[in-house]
Every structure is written in C-alpha cells, then in structure tokens.
Design an enzyme around this catalytic site. Structure first.
Site, PDB file in Angstrom:
ATOM      1  CG  HIS A  83      -0.226   0.375   2.504  1.00 13.08           C
ATOM      2  ND1 HIS A  83       0.532  -0.548   3.174  1.00 13.08           N
ATOM      3  CD2 HIS A  83      -0.140   1.524   3.208  1.00 13.08           C
ATOM      4  CE1 HIS A  83       1.040   0.022   4.255  1.00 13.08           C
ATOM      5  NE2 HIS A  83       0.663   1.276   4.299  1.00 13.08           N
TER       6      HIS A  83
HETATM    7  C1  UD1 Z   1      -1.664   5.780   6.007  1.00 12.38           C
HETATM    8  C2  UD1 Z   1      -0.304   6.184   6.592  1.00 12.38           C
HETATM    9  C3  UD1 Z   1       0.672   5.026   6.442  1.00 12.38           C
HETATM   10  C4  UD1 Z   1       0.107   3.761   7.039  1.00 12.38           C
HETATM   11  C5  UD1 Z   1      -1.259   3.482   6.440  1.00 12.38           C
HETATM   12  C6  UD1 Z   1      -1.893   2.277   7.059  1.00 12.38           C
HETATM   13  C7  UD1 Z   1       0.317   8.553   6.430  1.00 12.38           C
HETATM   14  C8  UD1 Z   1       1.206   9.506   5.746  1.00 12.38           C
HETATM   15  N1  UD1 Z   1       0.285   7.314   5.903  1.00 12.38           N
HETATM   16  O1  UD1 Z   1      -1.464   5.549   4.610  1.00 12.38           O
HETATM   17  O2  UD1 Z   1       1.865   5.345   7.127  1.00 12.38           O
HETATM   18  O3  UD1 Z   1       0.984   2.690   6.767  1.00 12.38           O
HETATM   19  O4  UD1 Z   1      -2.103   4.614   6.657  1.00 12.38           O
HETATM   20  O5  UD1 Z   1      -3.025   1.879   6.358  1.00 12.38           O
HETATM   21  O6  UD1 Z   1      -0.316   8.902   7.416  1.00 12.38           O
HETATM   22  N2  UD1 Z   1      -8.805   5.595   1.811  1.00 12.38           N
HETATM   23  C9  UD1 Z   1     -10.072   5.065   1.754  1.00 12.38           C
HETATM   24  N3  UD1 Z   1     -10.691   4.741   2.933  1.00 12.38           N
HETATM   25  C10 UD1 Z   1     -10.111   4.935   4.147  1.00 12.38           C
HETATM   26  C11 UD1 Z   1      -8.824   5.493   4.181  1.00 12.38           C
HETATM   27  C12 UD1 Z   1      -8.185   5.811   3.017  1.00 12.38           C
HETATM   28  O7  UD1 Z   1     -10.621   4.858   0.694  1.00 12.38           O
HETATM   29  O8  UD1 Z   1     -10.734   4.612   5.178  1.00 12.38           O
HETATM   30  C13 UD1 Z   1      -8.121   5.907   0.544  1.00 12.38           C
HETATM   31  C14 UD1 Z   1      -8.319   7.328   0.075  1.00 12.38           C
HETATM   32  O9  UD1 Z   1      -8.376   7.311  -1.291  1.00 12.38           O
HETATM   33  C15 UD1 Z   1      -7.062   8.017   0.528  1.00 12.38           C
HETATM   34  C16 UD1 Z   1      -6.032   6.908   0.385  1.00 12.38           C
HETATM   35  O10 UD1 Z   1      -6.741   5.713   0.724  1.00 12.38           O
HETATM   36  O11 UD1 Z   1      -6.770   9.136  -0.235  1.00 12.38           O
HETATM   37  C17 UD1 Z   1      -4.847   7.059   1.271  1.00 12.38           C
HETATM   38  O12 UD1 Z   1      -5.228   7.226   2.637  1.00 12.38           O
HETATM   39  P1  UD1 Z   1      -4.254   8.012   3.641  1.00 12.38           P
HETATM   40  O13 UD1 Z   1      -4.807   7.977   5.008  1.00 12.38           O
HETATM   41  O14 UD1 Z   1      -3.909   9.328   3.054  1.00 12.38           O
HETATM   42  O15 UD1 Z   1      -2.923   7.167   3.566  1.00 12.38           O
HETATM   43  P2  UD1 Z   1      -2.674   5.587   3.609  1.00 12.38           P
HETATM   44  O16 UD1 Z   1      -2.169   5.159   2.294  1.00 12.38           O
HETATM   45  O17 UD1 Z   1      -3.849   4.874   4.193  1.00 12.38           O
END
Ligand code: UD1
Length: 374
Positions: A209
């Site tokens: 991821h």
């Molecule tokens: C975040 C953390 C990462 C951690 C990971 C665990 C940061 C910088 N990154 O990354 O260190 O390893 O969480 O999972 O804080 N999204 C959804 N549903 C959700 C959450 C996210 O669809 O409930 C999608 C959205 O499109 C979003 C993308 O995932 O833009 C990324 O989510 P984000 O929280 O920005 O970062 P992660 O990749 O989850």
C-alpha cells in the site's frame, strides 16, 4: 496524587492495534487515570476503522474529528484545526500518540504548542529514508515528545543521537504485540484459511500500500509477477483502498481469481489468522514485519529500507528492495527463511501497555494546556 487525564489520538488502521491495550490498561486503573480517546478519522471506511473498534473492544471514541482523506498538508492541517479546541476544552495532562502517520504528527504538534506533555508510542524508529512521509512524521513527533516509549533496541541510539533526553526514553515493549497476545486464542480459533479452501502453509499473503510502490509504475509489474507466483503458490492479497483504486485504474481485475485472490481488506482477527497459517508474507507494511516475527512466519519486505531492523536481525524478515523483479523468488525465499532460527525481540511479551501505564503514573508531567497559552 490526583488522577491523571490522558488523551489518546488515533487515526489509521495500525494505530488502533497500538492503542487498544493502552486504553484497556488505563481503564483498569481508574484511581490513577481518566482516559479520553480521539479518532481523527484519517481512516474512515468500515473495514479500515470501525471493524477494529468493535473487534478490539476499545469502545466508541469520545471525540471524532472526521478529517477524511486529503493531501498531506490538508490532512495534517485539518487534524490540527479540529484537535486544538478539543484539547483546550479537555485540558489533559498528557496527549498520547502512536506510530508515524499524519494524525500522529498533527496531534503531537498541537499538544506541544499548547504546552501539553506528549507521549510517543513507537518512538525512535528510523528508516533513514526521508522520501517516506512516515519518516518525517517520526522525526518531528519524537523531537517534540516528552515521553518516548520505545520497543526496539536501536531506537534509543537514534533518539540520543538526535538530542533526546535520556530520561525521556522508556523501553516498554511493543503494544501491537500486546494486542496479538491478547487476541491469540481468537486468532487461532478463527480458521480463516480452511474456511476459504486454503491449505495451511500452501499460500502466501500479500499486502502492498505504500505510495513508492503503489502510486508509480511498479504496481503493474508487481501484479504480473504475483500472477506468475500464483502458478506455484496461491496468492491472497487483501488490498488497501489506495491500492485497490490504483489497480482499478490500471484495469486489473480486482474481482478475485482462484490462484491470485485480490480481496477486500480484512478485520484484525481474520487477517492475523490468515497470516498465522500462511507459508509466508510479502509486504511493504511496517506492523506486519513485526507481527510475522512474533508468529514465526517468513516475511519478505518489498522496500529499500526498514525502520524495524530487529525483525531482520532477530526475526523472520528479509528486505528485498523496492524491486518487483524479486517477487519471482518469493517461493524459494520463503523456503529459505523457514529454516532460519528466529527469535522474538525482548519485551515483545504482551505487557508493554502495563509498562507504559506504570511510567505514566510515576513521571512528573508538564503544567497543562491552558496555563501555557499565556
Ligand atoms: C496511512 C499512513 C501510512 C500507514 C497506512 C496504514 C500517512 C502519511 N500514511 O497511509 O503510514 O501505513 O495509513 O493503512 O499517514 N482511503 C479510503 N478509505 C479509508 C482510508 C483511506 O478509501 O478509510 C483511501 C483514500 O483514497 C485516501 C487513500 O486511501 O486518499 C490514502 O489514505 P491516507 O490515510 O492518506 O494514507 P494511507 O495510504 O492509508
């Protein structure tokens, strides 16, 4: 001594497993602590968030900030804006933040600027790769934390080298492993592999991821190579929403095949049950490197660096580099790792939260929020 008010801030999937045992331990000491839990809402899908509250018995968060997704600046700023009034109102003695995500950084910044003591759980980890957003979050959060709770021997050296006060560092063990220990019976009873027609030891679990792998051109190559591995060893790939969205844009069929199964993210018990019975794991996650070391399951990490070297030195982890070509070697590398003598790192014993609560009872804390506003 009067009761101490501890306010914990969680936001993403791995945070919940790190904080659950601390919340439970603080609740067991009602004469010493009052505890408040704030969920930033960085993760918000049911499978990324609510399922863990239900499974881990954490109970409803006291406050939800509902920040959702955004760029780093937007997400961090939203947490800061929405958390500040909560802290001003609650006036905690200490804000506790786990891990290295944007919510961790944002909460640490807000609390420290209000003059509230900050405790960082999982302090001192370093990948020494500043292109990882998490590395920035770690360095900054540690530099403004008053209590640094570490779970890996090299963390102390990193913190001291960056100028931390030796008295602020507490070697407490790994709270994510506390959760694993507490849930072990349920994990063993879950039998997820059998329920899905998977032979124990006959499949590999994959999680990918991180932006470096998923957001660029490497993902398509990785998927092709996983399909080739699946000819020999069934591949089960619970895909994070970030990864799922990218796979869809690449036109990859995210509806599961028989040998390369791309499935929805799983809950905690189901995921660990799947991992415990797997031949091995291929991942770019941080936490999974630790969980596989505890379970003695071979782990292959598709990254250039790890902030968790103890999982390589003592545990079952091997760093492959950020190179999808290495996926071709997965079956062979799993076999090699299986015969390696691996050990569980010191203090990964299910009692880290207890040690943290002991420290929180004992140490002097700062003057408190509102007085510091001037
Ligand atoms: C975040 C953390 C990462 C951690 C990971 C665990 C940061 C910088 N990154 O990354 O260190 O390893 O969480 O999972 O804080 N999204 C959804 N549903 C959700 C959450 C996210 O669809 O409930 C999608 C959205 O499109 C979003 C993308 O995932 O833009 C990324 O989510 P984000 O929280 O920005 O970062 P992660 O990749 O989850």
């Amino acid at each position: 001594m009067s009761r101490r008010k501890i306010l914990s801030v969680v936001g993403t999937r791995p945070n919940f497993m790190k904080m659950a045992p601390i919340a439970a331990e603080l609740a067991r000491r009602p004469d010493a602590f009052e505890h408040m839990l704030v969920h930033t809402g960085q993760h918000y899908d049911a499978v990324m968030s609510e399922i863990f509250f239900a499974e881990l018995g954490v109970g409803e968060p006291d406050v939800r900030l509902d920040v959702g997704s955004g760029t780093h600046a937007v997400q961090t700023a939203r947490v800061m804006e929405r958390l500040e009034p909560v802290l001003l109102d609650a006036e905690p003695d200490l804000v506790l933040v786990p891990g290295d995500v944007n919510s961790t950084l944002a909460a640490a910044l807000v609390a420290s600027k209000l003059g509230i003591a900050v405790g960082h759980v999982e302090a001192g980890l370093r990948s020494f790769d500043r292109t990882m957003p998490e590395e920035i979050n770690r360095v900054v959060a540690d530099s403004i934390s008053d209590l640094l709770f570490i779970h890996s021997p090299e963390a102390r050296d990193h913190l001291l080298r960056e100028g931390a006060d030796a008295d602020a560092i507490h070697d407490v063990g790994n709270t994510m492993i506390d959760t694993l220990v507490a849930m072990r019976e349920r994990i063993e009873a879950a039998g997820v592999a059998a329920a899905n027609g998977l032979e124990p030891g006959g499949y590999v679990v994959v999680t990918l991821h991180r932006p470096a792998l998923v957001d660029g051109p490497l993902l398509a190559d990785a998927i092709e190579r996983l399909a080739a591995v699946a000819e020999q060893l069934t591949v089960v790939f619970p895909a994070h929403p970030r990864t799922r969205a990218r796979l869809a844009s690449l036109g990859v069929d995210v509806e599961s095949g028989e040998r390369l199964r791309i499935v929805e993210p799983l809950g905690y018990v189901d995921f660990l049950s799947l991992v415990a019975d797997a031949a091995g794991v291929l991942t770019d996650s941080g936490g999974i490197q630790e969980e596989t070391t505890f379970l003695g399951v071979p782990c292959l990490t598709l990254r250039d660096s790890t902030e968790r070297p103890v999982t390589i030195e003592l545990g079952t982890n091997t760093l492959l580099g950020l190179d999808p070509a290495r996926i071709d070697e997965v079956p062979e590398l799993i076999e090699q790792t299986r015969t390696r003598a691996a050990r569980i790192p010191p203090l990964w014993d299910g009692r880290a939260a207890e040690r943290i609560a002991d420290v929180l009872e004992r140490v002097p804390l700062g003057a408190g929020a509102v007085s510091a506003l001037g």
